[in-house]
Design a protein around this motif. Structure first.
Motif, short mmCIF file in Angstrom:
data_model
loop_
_atom_site.label_atom_id
_atom_site.label_comp_id
_atom_site.label_asym_id
_atom_site.label_seq_id
_atom_site.Cartn_x
_atom_site.Cartn_y
_atom_site.Cartn_z
N VAL A 66 0.85 -1.18 0.00
CA VAL A 66 0.00 0.00 0.00
C VAL A 66 0.89 1.24 0.00
O VAL A 66 1.86 1.31 0.76
CB VAL A 66 -0.92 0.01 1.24
N PHE A 67 0.56 2.20 -0.85
CA PHE A 67 1.34 3.44 -0.87
C PHE A 67 0.48 4.55 -1.48
O PHE A 67 -0.42 4.29 -2.27
CB PHE A 67 2.63 3.28 -1.68
N GLY A 68 0.77 5.79 -1.06
CA GLY A 68 0.05 6.93 -1.59
C GLY A 68 -1.43 6.85 -1.27
O GLY A 68 -1.85 6.26 -0.27
N ASN A 69 -2.25 7.46 -2.13
CA ASN A 69 -3.69 7.27 -2.04
C ASN A 69 -3.99 5.89 -2.60
O ASN A 69 -3.72 5.62 -3.78
CB ASN A 69 -4.42 8.36 -2.83
N PRO A 70 -4.52 4.97 -1.79
CA PRO A 70 -4.58 3.55 -2.20
C PRO A 70 -5.45 3.34 -3.43
O PRO A 70 -6.48 4.00 -3.60
CB PRO A 70 -5.18 2.86 -0.97
N THR A 71 -5.03 2.41 -4.27
CA THR A 71 -5.72 2.15 -5.52
C THR A 71 -6.34 0.75 -5.51
O THR A 71 -5.99 -0.11 -4.70
CB THR A 71 -4.75 2.24 -6.71
N LEU A 276 -2.32 14.89 -3.25
CA LEU A 276 -1.90 15.40 -1.96
C LEU A 276 -2.48 14.53 -0.84
O LEU A 276 -3.52 13.90 -1.00
CB LEU A 276 -2.38 16.84 -1.77
N HIS A 277 -1.80 14.51 0.30
CA HIS A 277 -2.24 13.76 1.47
C HIS A 277 -3.63 14.24 1.89
O HIS A 277 -3.89 15.44 1.96
CB HIS A 277 -1.24 13.96 2.61
N HIS A 278 -4.51 13.29 2.19
CA HIS A 278 -5.89 13.63 2.48
C HIS A 278 -6.02 14.55 3.70
O HIS A 278 -6.80 15.52 3.68
CB HIS A 278 -6.71 12.36 2.71
N GLY A 279 -5.29 14.26 4.75
CA GLY A 279 -5.36 15.12 5.93
C GLY A 279 -4.91 16.54 5.63
O GLY A 279 -5.51 17.52 6.10
#
Length: 377
Positions: A66-71, A276-279
């Protein structure tokens, strides 16, 4: 700090050291071959190795894809790892991305087709009809509250659009919420994830949907996060502040079954277009959207200001948000974080289609989103 057990609705063991109870719990269920689903960064860190040292008696495999915004492809790869190990249960270990993937790896491993076919708005959505693997969750951040959520947010591989699998069947059977797992988080991650938790609570409370139970949880979650976030960021070893933020995170995720608002629709668009990071995206948009929302529900802003101990009532809530953000190191505009004017039309298109703003306290059109993005630039 003692470990407390409660259910709401997920069974939760909360407290320092809760991670050490996972092995005994799984063995009590007759389970011996867990697949740990985690993210690429955590997979290489001592925190995972330390957790694995408490899993004696289990034959453990790790999927750290898992990395980044998960796909969606990460979910399918995790399902392949589950089958290859002959796993009989899943341990989700990580932040919101890892836990969102972990929640639906079991769906993909036990059902036909691609995980995209199980998202709630698929034209021919498939039902989750087969028994799912036993799933336990251990959050290592305090932001999404994904460990207690009944939805999984994963992105399309090509478009990066966020899609949602929603079902009570994917709820964790047990959450081991151990704030010691967050002690090593860098300040920037603590700040961004903490603002995510705060946003969940605030937007849930402001939603016009009728759910007084969630309103109470959201207000208390807001109070806890407001009091603890700065300390958690500036005193990273403060276990009480870390515990408070983990609780506020879970409370926000429980409360947002009442739904969210335009901050999240804008954040989802920013994540899809600019990765971009969700938070962080929530933090970058919250004060702009809240300033716009204020005139719709000023009495609710008074309540938010009260629980956050903001002098000056609801009108002072947005300036307080800006001060809080700056105090935890979140500064700058969308532009300073790489967003360009030419991104706005696509972001507006995505934000309007996002379901979250349908429960914003003030109706939000495409023209409104365009103005909000421009104001945040």
């Amino acid at each position: 700090m003692s470990i407390t057990s409660f259910s709401f609705p997920t069974s939760i063991r909360f407290g320092a050291g809760a991670r050490k109870q996972v092995a005994a719990h799984l063995l009590e269920q007759g389970l011996k071959r867990p697949l740990i689903v985690t993210d690429r960064a955590l997979g290489a860190l001592p925190v995972l190795a330390e957790f694995r040292s408490h899993l004696g008696g289990l034959d453990v495999a790790v999927f750290a894809g898992v990395f980044g915004n998960p796909t969606c492809s990460q979910v399918m790869d995790g399902a392949a790892a589950y089958k290859a190990h002959g796993a009989d249960c899943i341990i989700g270990f990580g932040g919101g991305a890892a836990l969102d993937v972990a929640k639906v790896v079991g769906v993909a491993a036990t059902h036909e087709g691609d995980i995209l076919e199980y998202v709630w708005d698929h034209p021919q959505v498939r039902a989750i009809s087969n028994p799912l693997p036993y799933f336990v969750a251990l959050p290592t951040t305090s932001g999404t509250g994904s460990e207690v959520g009944r939805s999984s947010v994963v992105s399309e591989n090509d478009t990066h659009l966020k899609r949602v699998v929603f079902s009570p069947k994917i709820l964790a059977r047990m959450v081991f919420a151990d704030p010691e797992l967050t002690l090593g988080l860098p300040p920037a991650v603590t700040a961004a994830t903490g603002m995510d938790a705060l946003t969940h609570n605030v937007e849930s409370y402001l939603s016009p949907a009728y759910h007084p139970l969630c309103d109470g949880i959201a207000l208390e979650g807001t109070r806890i996060a407001a009091a603890a976030l700065h300390t958690a960021v500036t005193e990273p070893g403060n276990l009480q502040a870390r515990s408070d933020m983990m609780m506020a995170s879970m409370m926000g995720a429980i409360a947002f079954q009442k739904d969210l608002g335009a901050v999240h629709s804008a954040a989802h668009a920013l994540g899809a277009v600019c990765d971009l990071h969700h938070g962080l995206t929530n933090a970058l948009m919250i004060d702009t959207v809240m300033a716009w929302n204020y005139e719709a529900v000023p009495a609710k802003f008074d309540e938010l200001a009260h629980v956050c101990k903001v002098a000056g009532g609801g009108a002072a809530f947005v300036p307080w948000l800006k001060t809080l953000k700056a105090s935890v190191g979140i500064t700058g505009t969308l532009a300073s974080h790489g967003v360009k004017p030419e991104h706005i039309p696509r972001m507006v298109e995505i934000a309007v289609k996002d379901i979250c703003h349908q429960t914003n306290p003030r109706p939000c059109t495409a023209a409104d989103f365009e103005r909000l993005f421009q104001a945040a630039m």
